[in-house]
Design an enzyme around this catalytic site. Structure first.
Site, PDB file in Angstrom:
ATOM      1  N   LYS A 255       0.856  -1.193   0.000  1.00  0.00           N
ATOM      2  CA  LYS A 255       0.000   0.000   0.000  1.00  0.00           C
ATOM      3  C   LYS A 255       0.888   1.237   0.000  1.00  0.00           C
ATOM      4  O   LYS A 255       1.483   1.587   1.007  1.00  0.00           O
ATOM      5  CB  LYS A 255      -0.910   0.004   1.224  1.00  0.00           C
ATOM      6  CG  LYS A 255      -1.855   1.200   1.289  1.00  0.00           C
ATOM      7  CD  LYS A 255      -2.773   1.087   2.499  1.00  0.00           C
ATOM      8  CE  LYS A 255      -3.953   2.021   2.428  1.00  0.00           C
ATOM      9  NZ  LYS A 255      -3.604   3.419   2.402  1.00  0.00           N
ATOM     10  N   ARG A 275      -8.507  10.896  -6.668  1.00  0.00           N
ATOM     11  CA  ARG A 275      -9.433  10.039  -5.947  1.00  0.00           C
ATOM     12  C   ARG A 275     -10.810  10.701  -5.832  1.00  0.00           C
ATOM     13  O   ARG A 275     -11.832  10.050  -5.825  1.00  0.00           O
ATOM     14  CB  ARG A 275      -8.853   9.769  -4.566  1.00  0.00           C
ATOM     15  CG  ARG A 275      -9.791   9.045  -3.681  1.00  0.00           C
ATOM     16  CD  ARG A 275      -9.247   9.025  -2.280  1.00  0.00           C
ATOM     17  NE  ARG A 275     -10.289   8.548  -1.424  1.00  0.00           N
ATOM     18  CZ  ARG A 275     -10.129   7.617  -0.511  1.00  0.00           C
ATOM     19  NH1 ARG A 275      -8.964   7.076  -0.336  1.00  0.00           N
ATOM     20  NH2 ARG A 275     -11.133   7.235   0.218  1.00  0.00           N
TER      21      ARG A 275
HETATM   22  P1  AMP Z   1      -7.595   4.397   2.312  1.00  0.00           P
HETATM   23  O1  AMP Z   1      -7.526   5.689   1.532  1.00  0.00           O
HETATM   24  O2  AMP Z   1      -6.925   4.444   3.639  1.00  0.00           O
HETATM   25  O3  AMP Z   1      -8.987   3.824   2.305  1.00  0.00           O
HETATM   26  O4  AMP Z   1      -6.736   3.338   1.525  1.00  0.00           O
HETATM   27  C1  AMP Z   1      -6.982   3.054   0.210  1.00  0.00           C
HETATM   28  C2  AMP Z   1      -6.042   3.850  -0.644  1.00  0.00           C
HETATM   29  O5  AMP Z   1      -4.761   3.231  -0.686  1.00  0.00           O
HETATM   30  C3  AMP Z   1      -6.461   3.886  -2.080  1.00  0.00           C
HETATM   31  O6  AMP Z   1      -7.381   4.915  -2.299  1.00  0.00           O
HETATM   32  C4  AMP Z   1      -5.171   4.119  -2.812  1.00  0.00           C
HETATM   33  O7  AMP Z   1      -4.959   5.513  -2.937  1.00  0.00           O
HETATM   34  C5  AMP Z   1      -4.106   3.608  -1.872  1.00  0.00           C
HETATM   35  N1  AMP Z   1      -3.343   2.457  -2.384  1.00  0.00           N
HETATM   36  C6  AMP Z   1      -2.000   2.356  -2.363  1.00  0.00           C
HETATM   37  N2  AMP Z   1      -1.590   1.181  -2.843  1.00  0.00           N
HETATM   38  C7  AMP Z   1      -2.701   0.480  -3.184  1.00  0.00           C
HETATM   39  C8  AMP Z   1      -2.919  -0.815  -3.721  1.00  0.00           C
HETATM   40  N3  AMP Z   1      -1.920  -1.657  -4.004  1.00  0.00           N
HETATM   41  N4  AMP Z   1      -4.208  -1.194  -3.941  1.00  0.00           N
HETATM   42  C9  AMP Z   1      -5.239  -0.361  -3.643  1.00  0.00           C
HETATM   43  N5  AMP Z   1      -5.083   0.875  -3.130  1.00  0.00           N
HETATM   44  C10 AMP Z   1      -3.829   1.304  -2.891  1.00  0.00           C
END
Ligand code: AMP
Length: 586
Positions: A255, A275
């Site tokens: 991530k 996003r």
């Molecule tokens: P969150 O924003 O905390 O819900 O985490 C999801 C976010 O992680 C996504 O919106 C992406 O911007 C980020 N992200 C980074 N690496 C990945 C990955 N391998 N797969 C999906 N999301 C990712």
């Protein structure tokens, strides 16, 4: 073309502002949609939400309060001061326009009836006017509209022009109304919502369902140029829980902590959405170039995370380093100073084929064939496993290279646009150990530089001293914080200590390009100490299989001439620092 008097729309607005009940808003919209000619459905859908286009187009009418005052004055013959007083008294420019229009000395006898398309098209011309003379052009257009408007119409025209209509018509209310009017009832709402998630354009959904009903909505397809609402991740706190939730084998991906990008490629044209579905193409000229050179497909939609990278060492940098990309000016210069890498993690369309309906495992294979990895372009590393331990180990590696943790994915899940679900599950660390002190570490190896640093070492392998053992144990690879002079000076100095193999006193799992006898000590700061499966300092002391490592290390500029390698920070000290600062996250 069929049209609708603007007064009908305004009647409906008058009813809508009086209620905050969702059902009443929906009913009002249903009756409006029932009377709206097909050609007007899109325009009316945007107007009801106080817009002219879907949000992702980023179009605003471009009228501010000053301009509105002048337009009201021109249209009514009242002085600016009078209008300002009305505004102060009523607290809303639309109401001021209404009052001003009421007191207009002479109601023109042959006032032409305003239609919805006339209002929309005039506002649209205002939005599109730009450059020299555009303020006057907008003023004339707005004053002209108001000249033909009734007082109540004037109120809503001014509010819309200012971007302050605020009827409280949320997206889901529009979807409900469309389901009831055109698709046989509220039950169809889920299908309409899916279509909306795939195109982020309510006007488009309205036209599609009115034209061909529910069936066409069920087969709604994504298209290049229209952003897909992003799939989001749920969160669990351990690898074991995640494996249980996903029922066995799953795919863990790094991530990255940067900016999410949805990349649309249509022939030679690349468009990038954030996003939140804003167009950010202009902020990332470098990303556009990278996509152009690494994505072969003519028509594709892909998702990646853009991460700032240290230009010399290639190390990932913390997220904050991307903030300068949000500015209006100096983007080119920022792009040159702090480059980015793109880490791709999904593909939504490939050569026109809708991949969102395909399972993750198939999308990942397709992604691997669609993206050519190279400088600045990578796929997010993925590990297929059913073992919680393997996931934990993978996570430690991810943290160490600068990631936030992992996103673990259900192999069978389709791309669920706009949904936060347990098909993607975040795993972040529970603990964090901030590193407040600097450390003095021994250079034991080096890596050849790339790009600007070709010809010198681009990064060094550093070790702490393990006193009881009289060995040196690796803790980090550092490539950030060195000036060109630092690098040249260190290269020269280290030449005298080169060895053909790792020093017998060195314990390292990491392979360097060049090895040195432990001799030169440098000062390094870092954001924190983390557990690492790669480094050997304090190996097995805190967790089996893991050592300690520095995260986001940076050379301070100081070579510790005064220290011998045995005076370097010891493993024991690192263990102490780790424990002293360990705090639960969140
Ligand atoms: P969150 O924003 O905390 O819900 O985490 C999801 C976010 O992680 C996504 O919106 C992406 O911007 C980020 N992200 C980074 N690496 C990945 C990955 N391998 N797969 C999906 N999301 C990712």
């Amino acid at each position: 073309m069929d049209d609708l008097p603007y007064s009908r729309l305004v009647e409906c607005y008058e009813a809508m502002v009086k209620t905050s009940k969702r059902t009443e808003l929906t009913d009002a919209l249903v009756s409006l949609y029932g009377r709206t000619p097909a050609e007007l459905l899109g325009k009316m859908t945007y107007l009801n939400q106080g817009k002219l286009y879907p949000d992702y187009m980023g179009v605003e009418v471009g009228v501010g309060e000053k301009l509105a005052e002048r337009a009201i004055s021109t249209a009514t013959g009242l002085g600016i001061q009078t209008i300002r007083e009305l505004y102060r008294k009523l607290g809303d420019m639309g109401s001021a326009a209404e009052e001003a229009a009421k007191s207009r000395r002479q109601e023109s006898l042959f006032r032409e009836e305003l239609t919805v398309s006339a209002v929309y098209d005039t506002l649209d011309r205002m939005a599109k006017s730009s450059g020299k003379g555009s303020v006057e052009a907008r003023l004339d257009l707005l004053a002209g509209l108001m000249g033909s408007a009734s007082p109540t119409e004037a109120k809503y025209i001014v509010r819309t022009a200012l971007g302050k209509l605020r009827l409280g018509v949320a997206d889901y209310t529009v979807l409900d109304a469309l389901a009831i009017t055109f698709a046989g009832g509220k039950e169809a709402r889920a299908d309409l919502e899916r279509a909306y998630n795939l195109c982020s354009d309510l006007g488009e959904v309205a036209k599609a369902v009115a034209r061909a009903g529910l069936k066409s909505i069920r087969s709604f397809k994504i298209s290049v140029g229209r952003p897909v609402r992003p799939m989001l991740a749920e969160r669990l706190s351990s690898a074991r829980e995640i494996v249980e939730k996903l029922g066995g084998e799953c795919s863990a991906e790094y991530k990255y902590d940067g900016e999410r990008m949805q990349v649309h490629k249509d022939g030679g044209v690349v468009t990038i959405f954030s996003r939140r579905l804003e167009k950010i193409t202009g902020n990332y000229p470098d990303a556009v170039k990278l996509v152009g050179s690494s994505v072969g497909a003519r028509r594709a939609i892909l998702e990646c995370e853009a991460v700032a990278v240290d230009p010399g060492s290639g190390d990932l940098l913390p997220f904050q380093q991307l903030m300068h990309r949000r500015r209006k000016h100096g983007v080119q210069e920022a792009a040159a100073r702090i480059p980015i890498s793109l880490f791709f993690f999904d593909i939504l369309m490939h050569e026109g084929k809708d991949m969102t309906v395909r399972p993750y495992s198939e999308r990942r294979l397709r992604l691997e064939s669609a993206v050519a990895e190279g400088e600045g372009i990578r796929l997010a590393p993925a590990l297929r496993t059913a073992s919680p331990d393997a996931i934990e180990g993978f996570m430690q590696r991810a943290i160490e290279v600068g990631c936030e943790g992992l996103v673990v994915k259900d192999l069978k899940s389709r791309y669920r646009a706009g949904a936060r679900a347990f098909s993607w599950i975040k795993l972040k660390r529970e603990y964090r150990s901030e590193l407040t002190d600097s450390t003095d570490l021994v250079i034991v190896g080096a890596f050849h530089g790339r790009g600007r640093r070709a010809g010198v070492y681009g990064a060094y392998l550093l070790a702490a001293y393990d006193k009881p053992d009289d060995t040196f144990r690796s803790v980090t690879k550092v490539g950030t914080g060195f000036s060109d002079e630092d690098l040249a000076g260190l290269s020269r100095r280290l030449d005298g200590y080169r060895m053909a193999h790792p020093s017998p006193r060195l314990v390292s799992k990491m392979q360097a390009d060049v090895w040195f006898q432990p001799a030169v000590v440098i000062e390094v700061v870092a954001s924190e100490l983390t557990l690492s499966p790669i480094h050997t300092a304090a190996l097995d002391r805190i967790r089996p299989g893991a050592g300690l490592a520095l995260r986001f290390p940076k050379f301070t500029g100081k070579v510790r001439e005064d220290k011998s390698p045995e005076d370097a920070t010891t493993v024991e000290e690192l263990v102490g620092m780790y424990g002293a600062q360990l705090k639960k996250i969140g």
